[in-house]
Scaffold this motif. Structure first.
Motif, PDB file in Angstrom:
ATOM      1  N   THR A   1      -0.922  29.628  54.134  1.00  0.00           N
ATOM      2  CA  THR A   1      -1.926  29.893  55.164  1.00  0.00           C
ATOM      3  C   THR A   1      -2.853  31.000  54.698  1.00  0.00           C
ATOM      4  O   THR A   1      -2.527  31.750  53.759  1.00  0.00           O
ATOM      5  CB  THR A   1      -1.242  30.279  56.491  1.00  0.00           C
ATOM      6  N   ASP A   2      -4.008  31.112  55.350  1.00  0.00           N
ATOM      7  CA  ASP A   2      -4.896  32.232  55.039  1.00  0.00           C
ATOM      8  C   ASP A   2      -4.276  33.547  55.502  1.00  0.00           C
ATOM      9  O   ASP A   2      -4.183  34.510  54.738  1.00  0.00           O
ATOM     10  CB  ASP A   2      -6.252  32.049  55.750  1.00  0.00           C
TER      11      ASP A   2
ATOM     12  N   ALA B   1      -8.030  33.630  64.091  1.00  0.00           N
ATOM     13  CA  ALA B   1      -8.245  32.193  64.288  1.00  0.00           C
ATOM     14  C   ALA B   1      -9.649  31.928  64.822  1.00  0.00           C
ATOM     15  O   ALA B   1     -10.315  30.962  64.412  1.00  0.00           O
ATOM     16  CB  ALA B   1      -7.190  31.639  65.242  1.00  0.00           C
TER      17      ALA B   1
ATOM     18  N   ASP C   1      -7.311  30.050  58.852  1.00  0.00           N
ATOM     19  CA  ASP C   1      -6.042  29.379  59.124  1.00  0.00           C
ATOM     20  C   ASP C   1      -4.988  30.464  59.340  1.00  0.00           C
ATOM     21  O   ASP C   1      -4.812  31.341  58.480  1.00  0.00           O
ATOM     22  CB  ASP C   1      -5.659  28.482  57.951  1.00  0.00           C
TER      23      ASP C   1
ATOM     24  N   THR D   1      -1.175  28.731  64.526  1.00  0.00           N
ATOM     25  CA  THR D   1       0.047  27.936  64.573  1.00  0.00           C
ATOM     26  C   THR D   1       1.216  28.867  64.829  1.00  0.00           C
ATOM     27  O   THR D   1       1.399  29.855  64.108  1.00  0.00           O
ATOM     28  CB  THR D   1       0.270  27.188  63.248  1.00  0.00           C
TER      29      THR D   1
END
Length: 419
Positions: free
Chosen positions: A14-15, A33, A38, A127
């Motif tokens: 992920t970032d 976000a 991400d 997420t």
């Protein structure tokens, strides 16, 4: 609403990886976000979960929650207009000062607040991963390449990241793996909270008792609080201050019961204290190694807790926004992040922990407490300073005096905040 992601069985990348989904972590995840990155927001707990806290939201915290678009949600809960201060035979009503900050506060149980803020982060595009405990890091030089997690079932997995935000609370186990060190030579707190039924659950004032006594009637270097929750109950808690030179031996849970017995009639308390918990609080930026090239500590993990009142939610929300802005703008972390913490909080934390250190001596409290409580003007000033209700935009005399004192305090610190 975005559903939380179940604990993965394989690694991913992920970032931005945010570890810890309290107010600081959820704010960081939401803002990152919204900036188009991400984001994975991981926490060792399964939400909703409880957290030891006074549940109070000062105007500074309200301002940050408004930025996140939560004013209507907040106003559906209890709204308070200031502090009712008790002590040494006096009671003073001290309205929130307003100025550059909102002129109202609130209180929301952390079980609900944290769950709602996490939902905001997920709805913003992050997420969520529940039940994932960070247990290790993989480095590439000084950068963090990935964090190792263990799920509730014992399985391990890795999340690689370009940026890591550490928001795992006062103990910060991941921060320790990265070199975080807590220095107890400046003031820290031992605090406890409970819930109890009260006839004053809708009281428009939060209450603080500055004259706190133990079972023997001896003055304790700390404070008690009553925060109305608007649901038939209040958050009742007590905290005591200490340093490595003057450690505390106060048992917090019995102290809360003594406090409840003392004020019970005045506040219409009934029934037993429910869900009593306690915690040790590093305060005033009393940690070092708060950042590396691509990682940063925020909120409680960075000891962003007010030494004069134990408040940390506002700083958590602020530092979550600040770190997301750093990442999104390409400013970088490392020394730049430490500089941001010092710029925003260094002076106020320095003078606040110096004053709080004086309050670890009961003789000082017994001598100065009655003097302060006899003056509405002094206590209004103290409320503004103690609550860190001096914003960067404030330019009045009280703000200038606070900054002047903070700058001189910091210049004479053996170990300034965040160093």
């Amino acid at each position: 609403m975005t559903s939380p992601r179940p604990t993965p069985t394989t690694s991913r990348a992920t970032d931005v990886l945010v570890v810890g989904a309290g107010p600081a972590g959820s704010a960081a995840a939401a803002w990152a976000a919204r900036a188009g990155l991400d984001v994975v927001l991981a926490d060792a707990a399964t939400f909703p979960r409880d957290k030891t806290c006074g549940d109070g939201l000062t105007p500074r915290a309200i301002g940050e929650l408004q930025r996140l678009g939560l004013e209507d949600w907040l106003r559906s809960h209890t709204v308070n207009q200031g502090l009712r201060a008790h002590g040494f035979g006096q009671t003073l009503l001290l309205p929130w000062p307003g100025g550059s900050l909102p002129d109202w506060g609130s209180a929301v149980a952390r079980t609900e607040l944290d769950d709602h803020l996490r939902t905001v982060a997920l709805d913003s595009g992050a997420t969520g991963i529940d039940g994932a405990r960070a247990v290790g890091v993989r480095r590439e030089g000084e950068r963090v390449a990935a964090v190792d997690f263990r799920g509730a079932d014992g399985a391990t997995f890795e999340i690689a990241c370009r940026w890591l935000v550490v928001a795992d609370g006062v103990r910060s186990p991941l921060g320790k793996l990265l070199g975080r060190e807590w220095h107890r030579d400046t003031v820290y707190a031992v605090a406890g909270r409970s819930y109890v039924d009260s006839d004053m659950s809708d009281d428009p004032w939060i209450s603080s008792h500055l004259e706190l006594r133990d079972e023997q009637g001896e003055l304790v270097s700390g404070y008690g609080w009553i925060f109305p929750l608007g649901n038939g109950s209040v958050n009742l808690g007590a905290g005591t201050l200490a340093t490595s030179k003057r450690p505390t031996d106060v048992a917090i849970k019995p102290l809360m019961q003594t406090y409840a017995d003392t004020i019970g009639k005045d506040f219409g308390l009934s029934g037993e204290l429910r869900m009593p918990t306690s915690a040790l609080l590093p305060m005033g930026g009393a940690v070092s190694n708060v950042a590396g090239p691509n990682w940063a500590l925020i909120g409680d993990a960075a000891a962003c807790v007010n030494p004069l009142n134990g408040e940390g939610i506002d700083y958590g929300l602020e530092t979550g926004r600040f770190v997301a802005e750093h990442i999104a703008s390409g400013t970088g972390l490392g020394e730049a992040w430490r500089h941001t913490l010092v710029e925003h909080y260094g002076e106020s934390f320095s003078i606040a922990r110096r004053l709080a250190g004086m309050a670890t001596q009961p003789k000082v409290v017994s001598a100065l407490g009655p003097v302060g409580m006899r003056s509405d003007w002094l206590m209004t000033l103290a409320l503004r300073w103690m609550g860190n209700l001096v914003d960067d935009a404030d330019r009045d005399r009280a703000a200038r005096v606070w900054r002047w004192a903070g700058a001189r305090s910091m210049a004479s610190d053996a170990r300034p905040p965040f160093s």
